[in-house]
Design an enzyme around this catalytic site. Sequence first.
Site, PDB file in Angstrom:
ATOM      1  N   GLU B 234      -5.965  -5.915  -7.616  1.00  0.00           N
ATOM      2  CA  GLU B 234      -5.480  -5.323  -6.299  1.00  0.00           C
ATOM      3  C   GLU B 234      -5.827  -3.880  -6.407  1.00  0.00           C
ATOM      4  O   GLU B 234      -5.266  -2.968  -6.955  1.00  0.00           O
ATOM      5  CB  GLU B 234      -3.740  -5.353  -6.324  1.00  0.00           C
ATOM      6  N   HIS B 302      -3.351  -3.238   1.499  1.00  0.00           N
ATOM      7  CA  HIS B 302      -3.387  -1.851   1.460  1.00  0.00           C
ATOM      8  C   HIS B 302      -4.384  -1.052   2.426  1.00  0.00           C
ATOM      9  O   HIS B 302      -5.463  -0.587   1.869  1.00  0.00           O
ATOM     10  CB  HIS B 302      -3.619  -1.192  -0.127  1.00  0.00           C
ATOM     11  N   HIS B 323       1.243  -9.052   0.027  1.00  0.00           N
ATOM     12  CA  HIS B 323       2.404  -8.601   0.486  1.00  0.00           C
ATOM     13  C   HIS B 323       2.418  -8.027   1.896  1.00  0.00           C
ATOM     14  O   HIS B 323       2.565  -6.951   2.333  1.00  0.00           O
ATOM     15  CB  HIS B 323       3.227  -7.612  -0.323  1.00  0.00           C
ATOM     16  N   ALA B 327       2.305  -1.760   2.799  1.00  0.00           N
ATOM     17  CA  ALA B 327       1.000  -0.983   2.754  1.00  0.00           C
ATOM     18  C   ALA B 327      -0.001  -1.625   3.751  1.00  0.00           C
ATOM     19  O   ALA B 327      -1.165  -1.667   3.579  1.00  0.00           O
ATOM     20  CB  ALA B 327       0.607  -1.298   1.286  1.00  0.00           C
ATOM     21  N   ARG B 334       0.151  -4.138  21.082  1.00  0.00           N
ATOM     22  CA  ARG B 334      -1.268  -4.140  21.690  1.00  0.00           C
ATOM     23  C   ARG B 334      -2.418  -4.107  20.535  1.00  0.00           C
ATOM     24  O   ARG B 334      -3.481  -4.340  20.847  1.00  0.00           O
ATOM     25  CB  ARG B 334      -1.538  -3.031  22.538  1.00  0.00           C
ATOM     26  N   HIS B 363      11.676  -5.250   0.009  1.00  0.00           N
ATOM     27  CA  HIS B 363      10.623  -4.820   0.246  1.00  0.00           C
ATOM     28  C   HIS B 363      10.373  -5.396   1.815  1.00  0.00           C
ATOM     29  O   HIS B 363       9.536  -4.807   2.421  1.00  0.00           O
ATOM     30  CB  HIS B 363       9.463  -5.613  -0.473  1.00  0.00           C
ATOM     31  N   ASP B 385       5.454  -9.667  -7.249  1.00  0.00           N
ATOM     32  CA  ASP B 385       4.702  -8.429  -7.308  1.00  0.00           C
ATOM     33  C   ASP B 385       5.686  -7.798  -8.547  1.00  0.00           C
ATOM     34  O   ASP B 385       5.793  -6.363  -8.354  1.00  0.00           O
ATOM     35  CB  ASP B 385       5.037  -7.805  -6.055  1.00  0.00           C
ATOM     36  N   GLY B 421       6.843  -1.918  -6.241  1.00  0.00           N
ATOM     37  CA  GLY B 421       6.752  -3.205  -6.799  1.00  0.00           C
ATOM     38  C   GLY B 421       8.179  -3.488  -7.307  1.00  0.00           C
ATOM     39  O   GLY B 421       8.963  -2.681  -6.831  1.00  0.00           O
TER      40      GLY B 421
END
Lengths: 272, 501
Positions: B234, B302, B323, B327, B334, B363, B385, B421
Amino acid sequence: MKLIILNDYDQVGEWAAKYIRNKILRFNPGPARFFILGLPTGGTPLGCYKKLIEFYRNGEISFKYVKTFNMDEYVGIPRNHPESYHSFMWNNFFKHIDIQSENTHILDGNAANLIEECDSFEQKIKAAGGIDLFVGGIGPDGHIAFNEPGSSLMSRTRVKTLAQDTILANARFFDGDMSKVPTMALTVGVATVMDAREVMILITGAHKAFALYKAIEDGVNHMWTVSAFQQHPQTVFVCDEDATLELRVKTVKYFKGMMHVHNKLVEPLPPK
Amino acid sequence: YSTGTGNYFVWSVSSLLTCLFSSLTFIFLDWMPSNKSVSDAPITQFVNCRILREHKLQREDLWVREGKILDPEKLFFDEKGSADQRVDCEGLIIAPGFIDVQINGGYGIDFSQATDDVRGGIALVAKKILEHGVTSFLPTLVTSPPDIYHKVLPEVKVHSGGMEGAGVLGFKPLRFISLLYTVEDISIQLISVYDIMIFFQYLIFLKHLSFANLLFLFSSTSLPLFHCPGFHLEGPFISLEKKGAHPEQHLRSFLSDGMSDLIETYGTLDNVAMVTLAPELPNSQSVVRELTQRGITVSLGHSVANLSQAEDAVRYGASFITHLFNAMLPFHHRDPGIVGLLTSDQVPQGRTVFYGMIADGIHTNPAALRIAHRAHPTGLVLVTDAIAAMGLPPGRHTLGQQVIEIQGLHAYVAGTKTLCGSIATMDMCVRHFKQASGCRVEEALEAASLHPAQLLGISHAKGILDYGGDADLVLLDDALNVRATYIAGQEVWRKLHHHNC
């Protein structure tokens, strides 16, 4: 002939299962002495199989020393096809009980030589000592196994082409598509079943009523092959009310009057 | 053997016993003729259970042989075989073992730290997460400097069967190794009653084991304890604005030739199963395409990509979203951004975009979880995670190159309120997902097993209970608490204080 008339499908399945159970228990099979059972497929015996499984689970009966011979199997569909009779027997009966695989016999519709397969099936029945109780159903056209109208009453295990009626009746298992239904089958002959020491035929539903009438109230005729069993010394017909719709009132009353005697055959056996 | 009358006596008695026992061996071996023509390996039948098959819980028995799910009908008709051992599951649910594709560590182990014993760390976590029903996972490395990747990645050799851990066998290997020596040696060993008992156990055991199995048992004391298809990397090719808990100083972007940059950073791609990157980074398309061609799953995360950039990446091969919601840009009507992939009509025919969800109740708001699930139920993949602190008591711990702090069920970057996490376990996530989304039990279980297996392209063997698949199983009660875990048909964990399987 004994004609057992019960109220509905479930009662037929239960009575038949109890009869088979009592027969096996009275026979008292063992490693040197197997009970040989002939078995059918289809919607009619399903209730009976469910009950037999229940009796096995309750510990009332064991299939360890029972050998089975099935009546028929389609030609040309894979053995693990969901509609093959191997799959039917496995899913609806064998996988729930303690029967040994080598004691079950079902015709192989994918054998290289079908005639040899039929002959060897007859040999196997002979080698086992003949069938003690052959359970069967009846088609709307009066056939036993795949012995369609016109089959010789002296016939033995062989390849048969299926009648239109049968293909139609079976289409519901093949997504309603008639082109998917197999057109040939291997089947025991009328005489093969007649050789059994006892025969039990299960008949349920109004659509079988005319066939039952032809089977027991009319003459022996190769157009209604079940009628052959009028000449078997030990036959039991187990049916529900709907199946009696084409019979004479006199016949029905006579046999209903004997139910108290016939029900003794299915009473639980006294413990040894 | 020294001389002397007494010793000759012992010697002749030993020889007699040898003959007796060796002939008994042959008798035992022939007594029970093999009832299976394909293999003599023992067959286990799980009865009294409900198995997850064809998206439904079915009341069926589950048959296992040599670590694979067996077709009992074939066994019955073709091999005339039957079960050697029955395991009564007392009505429990059997689901395929869970697969966690995003787990950064646990129990004090941080995969992104270059320690002296990387393999040991991974094996420890692997063993502990069996309690959560996880039988396969991708150890995840967060954004780290290149030397960390260079050190950690080669440590784990991934081969087709997956990584192996320490084995667990229930009897004394040494005694049996001695019994494999010559028959004369056996006679010498048979001095005590204890030895005789062991020998008879051995004979009885022989009935069920082929010689091939015996060789396997004693050639290595390893049994696969878990399955590790590879690492999940990641970062570091992610967006600065959405770095989350990743250390800013190690973020990178692709220079002119994306792939060589990537390989320079990671050192090797041999043991890599998944890479998370931000698709809006220039030169990322060739990277996505190349990674996909190498069989590595590309995940988007991310990132501040808009929907069209995300769709481009999917066209080039990206198939996962890291996830969802976290992130990345929030959903906008739109420009839905990466979240829009859930209902995008630009996803190539026959392909599915999967998305990871951390269903720990922290989360993601349950309402957001429900929106995602309802929009695209077959793509939902539950991930933990989990960080190093998972399984540990509250306090300060290290993650990657940063320090984090645990408060209750939350894990923050120390000194901030940024989540870094989760410390939820996979079975907690399954339960929470079911409760929050109101989905059926089957869907909740598939989100943790079938869907990640489909994502990784291993669903012919993992994540399913089909015939021929690997027998990695998790047994759960109706409340979806894990009661026992099996790998390759062997029980590797069982919840104590219960006397069922």
